[in-house]
Scaffold this motif. Structure first.
Motif, PDB file in Angstrom:
ATOM      1  N   PHE A  62       0.835  -1.208   0.000  1.00 54.80           N
ATOM      2  CA  PHE A  62       0.000   0.000   0.000  1.00 54.80           C
ATOM      3  C   PHE A  62       0.868   1.257   0.000  1.00 54.80           C
ATOM      4  N   LYS A  63       1.957   1.229   0.770  1.00 55.70           N
ATOM      5  CA  LYS A  63       2.853   2.392   0.822  1.00 55.70           C
ATOM      6  C   LYS A  63       3.446   2.667  -0.565  1.00 55.70           C
ATOM      7  N   GLU A  64       3.852   1.594  -1.259  1.00 54.16           N
ATOM      8  CA  GLU A  64       4.404   1.749  -2.611  1.00 54.16           C
ATOM      9  C   GLU A  64       3.369   2.292  -3.587  1.00 54.16           C
ATOM     10  N   ASN A  65       2.084   2.088  -3.240  1.00 55.40           N
ATOM     11  CA  ASN A  65       1.002   2.588  -4.082  1.00 55.40           C
ATOM     12  C   ASN A  65       0.387   3.878  -3.532  1.00 55.40           C
ATOM     13  N   GLY A  66       1.141   4.552  -2.645  1.00 51.55           N
ATOM     14  CA  GLY A  66       0.758   5.887  -2.182  1.00 51.55           C
ATOM     15  C   GLY A  66      -0.299   5.941  -1.097  1.00 51.55           C
ATOM     16  N   GLN A  67      -0.513   4.832  -0.394  1.00 46.88           N
ATOM     17  CA  GLN A  67      -1.510   4.833   0.680  1.00 46.88           C
ATOM     18  C   GLN A  67      -0.915   4.310   1.977  1.00 46.88           C
ATOM     19  N   ALA A  68      -1.247   4.987   3.080  1.00 47.92           N
ATOM     20  CA  ALA A  68      -0.875   4.467   4.396  1.00 47.92           C
ATOM     21  C   ALA A  68      -2.012   3.577   4.870  1.00 47.92           C
ATOM     22  N   ALA A  69      -1.706   2.380   5.304  1.00 41.71           N
ATOM     23  CA  ALA A  69      -2.733   1.455   5.796  1.00 41.71           C
ATOM     24  C   ALA A  69      -2.665   1.383   7.319  1.00 41.71           C
ATOM     25  N   TYR A  70      -3.812   1.562   7.962  1.00 40.02           N
ATOM     26  CA  TYR A  70      -3.903   1.448   9.425  1.00 40.02           C
ATOM     27  C   TYR A  70      -4.539   0.107   9.761  1.00 40.02           C
ATOM     28  N   PHE A  71      -3.815  -0.724  10.503  1.00 39.72           N
ATOM     29  CA  PHE A  71      -4.298  -2.059  10.844  1.00 39.72           C
ATOM     30  C   PHE A  71      -4.964  -2.037  12.216  1.00 39.72           C
ATOM     31  N   THR A  72      -6.158  -2.604  12.291  1.00 34.05           N
ATOM     32  CA  THR A  72      -6.897  -2.596  13.556  1.00 34.05           C
ATOM     33  C   THR A  72      -7.467  -3.978  13.869  1.00 34.05           C
ATOM     34  N   ASN A  73      -7.702  -4.185  15.145  1.00 34.48           N
ATOM     35  CA  ASN A  73      -8.511  -5.304  15.623  1.00 34.48           C
ATOM     36  C   ASN A  73      -9.614  -4.661  16.449  1.00 34.48           C
ATOM     37  N   ALA A  74     -10.736  -4.364  15.787  1.00 35.45           N
ATOM     38  CA  ALA A  74     -11.814  -3.607  16.440  1.00 35.45           C
ATOM     39  C   ALA A  74     -12.369  -4.355  17.643  1.00 35.45           C
ATOM     40  N   LYS A  75     -12.332  -5.695  17.574  1.00 41.04           N
ATOM     41  CA  LYS A  75     -12.883  -6.486  18.672  1.00 41.04           C
ATOM     42  C   LYS A  75     -12.119  -6.217  19.965  1.00 41.04           C
ATOM     43  N   GLN A  76     -10.787  -6.114  19.855  1.00 40.27           N
ATOM     44  CA  GLN A  76      -9.941  -5.895  21.041  1.00 40.27           C
ATOM     45  C   GLN A  76      -9.517  -4.435  21.220  1.00 40.27           C
ATOM     46  N   GLY A  77      -9.765  -3.609  20.221  1.00 37.41           N
ATOM     47  CA  GLY A  77      -9.389  -2.192  20.320  1.00 37.41           C
ATOM     48  C   GLY A  77      -7.982  -1.882  19.845  1.00 37.41           C
ATOM     49  N   LYS A  78      -7.292  -2.871  19.273  1.00 39.07           N
ATOM     50  CA  LYS A  78      -5.907  -2.674  18.847  1.00 39.07           C
ATOM     51  C   LYS A  78      -5.842  -1.747  17.628  1.00 39.07           C
ATOM     52  N   GLY A  79      -4.974  -0.734  17.713  1.00 32.12           N
ATOM     53  CA  GLY A  79      -4.760   0.175  16.591  1.00 32.12           C
ATOM     54  C   GLY A  79      -5.796   1.278  16.464  1.00 32.12           C
ATOM     55  N   VAL A  80      -6.790   1.303  17.356  1.00 29.50           N
ATOM     56  CA  VAL A  80      -7.903   2.248  17.211  1.00 29.50           C
ATOM     57  C   VAL A  80      -7.481   3.688  17.515  1.00 29.50           C
ATOM     58  N   GLN A  81      -6.621   3.879  18.503  1.00 36.96           N
ATOM     59  CA  GLN A  81      -6.200   5.243  18.847  1.00 36.96           C
ATOM     60  C   GLN A  81      -5.363   5.866  17.721  1.00 36.96           C
TER      61      GLN A  81
ATOM     62  N   SER B 198     -19.046  -1.264  12.663  1.00 41.04           N
ATOM     63  CA  SER B 198     -19.754  -0.905  13.896  1.00 41.04           C
ATOM     64  C   SER B 198     -18.907  -1.200  15.128  1.00 41.04           C
ATOM     65  N   ALA B 199     -18.192  -2.324  15.110  1.00 42.53           N
ATOM     66  CA  ALA B 199     -17.303  -2.649  16.230  1.00 42.53           C
ATOM     67  C   ALA B 199     -16.226  -1.581  16.371  1.00 42.53           C
ATOM     68  N   LEU B 200     -15.758  -1.072  15.252  1.00 40.18           N
ATOM     69  CA  LEU B 200     -14.732  -0.026  15.254  1.00 40.18           C
ATOM     70  C   LEU B 200     -15.281   1.263  15.873  1.00 40.18           C
ATOM     71  N   ILE B 201     -16.498   1.626  15.489  1.00 41.65           N
ATOM     72  CA  ILE B 201     -17.115   2.834  16.033  1.00 41.65           C
ATOM     73  C   ILE B 201     -17.311   2.702  17.545  1.00 41.65           C
ATOM     74  N   ASN B 202     -17.758   1.536  17.992  1.00 48.48           N
ATOM     75  CA  ASN B 202     -17.939   1.322  19.432  1.00 48.48           C
ATOM     76  C   ASN B 202     -16.612   1.462  20.174  1.00 48.48           C
ATOM     77  N   ARG B 203     -15.532   1.009  19.566  1.00 47.48           N
ATOM     78  CA  ARG B 203     -14.205   1.152  20.176  1.00 47.48           C
ATOM     79  C   ARG B 203     -13.785   2.618  20.216  1.00 47.48           C
ATOM     80  N   LEU B 204     -14.061   3.339  19.149  1.00 47.16           N
ATOM     81  CA  LEU B 204     -13.715   4.757  19.108  1.00 47.16           C
ATOM     82  C   LEU B 204     -14.493   5.531  20.172  1.00 47.16           C
ATOM     83  N   LEU B 205     -15.737   5.124  20.391  1.00 48.43           N
ATOM     84  CA  LEU B 205     -16.596   5.796  21.372  1.00 48.43           C
ATOM     85  C   LEU B 205     -16.354   5.309  22.799  1.00 48.43           C
TER      86      LEU B 205
END
Length: 304
Positions: A78-97, A137-144
């Protein structure tokens, strides 16, 4: 069994898509959520046109279901194609912040423009979009940090658009899963079915399970350092992958062998195979390799 033809476009998605396109005019940042096991198959082909020049944050959810090597390979691609990818595990909250900070940073330009015009800053408006059941939706719940929107591991739970405020800095629009009107790429549609990212009314479980095994065995053509996906199936179910004559079995014949443990019930065997993959019981298996990737270790199998 022939390769299954998969089409799925329930009425609520058509309505949600119209509403989403309307709401996008009010949005500053788009969080596009994809399934880390199938990052390309879960990209809606029309999203780029809908977003236009708006800031976008790419989210690959379910990072817990892929190996660290696969994550690194996709991050690099993704970086080579001009995009930063953010990896998350919404169930556990990993990477959400990290994701929250990225959304706020992406929306900062909007408030900078307001300031120059003598206007007060306002909360950044972000929308979470993606295919059904990729974990929006799991991601939104983690953000909230609380359960505000319904979240289940099946497609089609969210049916209406709604705004939720995360803080004084950011507001989020929760949108139902969107999917192309016609799934022209049937290899991508198959991956959606395997990963449970479309409704199960769209496909024949036995055909998808057999095609899933064929797909894994096909991925084994890629060089690996730790054995292949076929090994995960062989070890999990104590099955051989080749006949006495040394001929490799197909997904269909492997499914038939597995069904012998279920009183020759092919449907039950197919459900077991797909559910074991979806729950991670077969190990950290991805179904897509980065294009042109040929010698990276892409699996980390656990046999339990």
């Amino acid at each position: 069994m022939s390769s299954p033809s998969i089409q799925w476009y329930p009425g609520h998605i058509a309505k949600a898509e119209r509403s989403l396109k309307e709401q996008l005019k009010r949005v500053d940042v788009v969080l596009e959520v994809r399934d880390a096991r199938i990052p390309l198959a879960t990209h809606h082909p029309e999203v780029d046109g809908w977003i236009g020049e708006k800031a976008r944050v790419l989210v690959l959810n379910r990072v817990d279901m892929i190996s660290p090597e696969a994550r690194q390979a996709w991050q690099t691609w993704f970086k080579e194609n001009g995009q930063a990818a953010y990896f998350t595990n919404a169930k556990q909250g990993k990477g959400v912040q990290n994701l929250l900070r990225a959304a706020q940073d992406a929306g900062k330009a909007m408030n900078d423009r307001r300031k120059k015009r003598g206007m007060k800053p306002r909360p950044v408006r972000a929308v979470v979009i993606g295919f059904p059941n990729v974990g929006k939706s799991a991601l939104i719940n983690r953000l909230l940090k609380r359960k505000v929107v319904a979240s289940e591991r099946r497609a089609g739970v969210t049916r209406q658009l709604r705004w939720v405020r995360i803080s004084n800095e950011i507001e989020l629009l929760d949108a139902p899963g969107i999917i192309p009107l016609k799934l022209n790429d049937q290899s991508a549609a198959l991956k959606l079915a395997i990963c449970d990212d479309i409704g199960n009314a769209a496909y024949d479980t036995q055909r998808v399970a057999a095609a899933f095994v064929d797909l894994l065995l096909g991925l084994d053509q890629v060089e690996r350092a730790d054995g292949g996906y076929g090994d995960a199936i062989a070890a999990r179910y104590s099955l051989t992958l080749v006949s006495d004559a040394g001929e490799p079995y197909t997904g269909e014949s492997i499914l038939a062998n597995l069904s012998a443990r279920h009183n020759n019930d092919l449907e039950r065997a197919a459900h077991q195979l797909l559910n074991d993959f979806r729950k991670g019981i077969l190990g950290n298996l991805i179904l897509e390799l980065p294009p042109m990737e040929s010698s990276v270790v892409m699996s980390s199998t656990s046999h339990g």
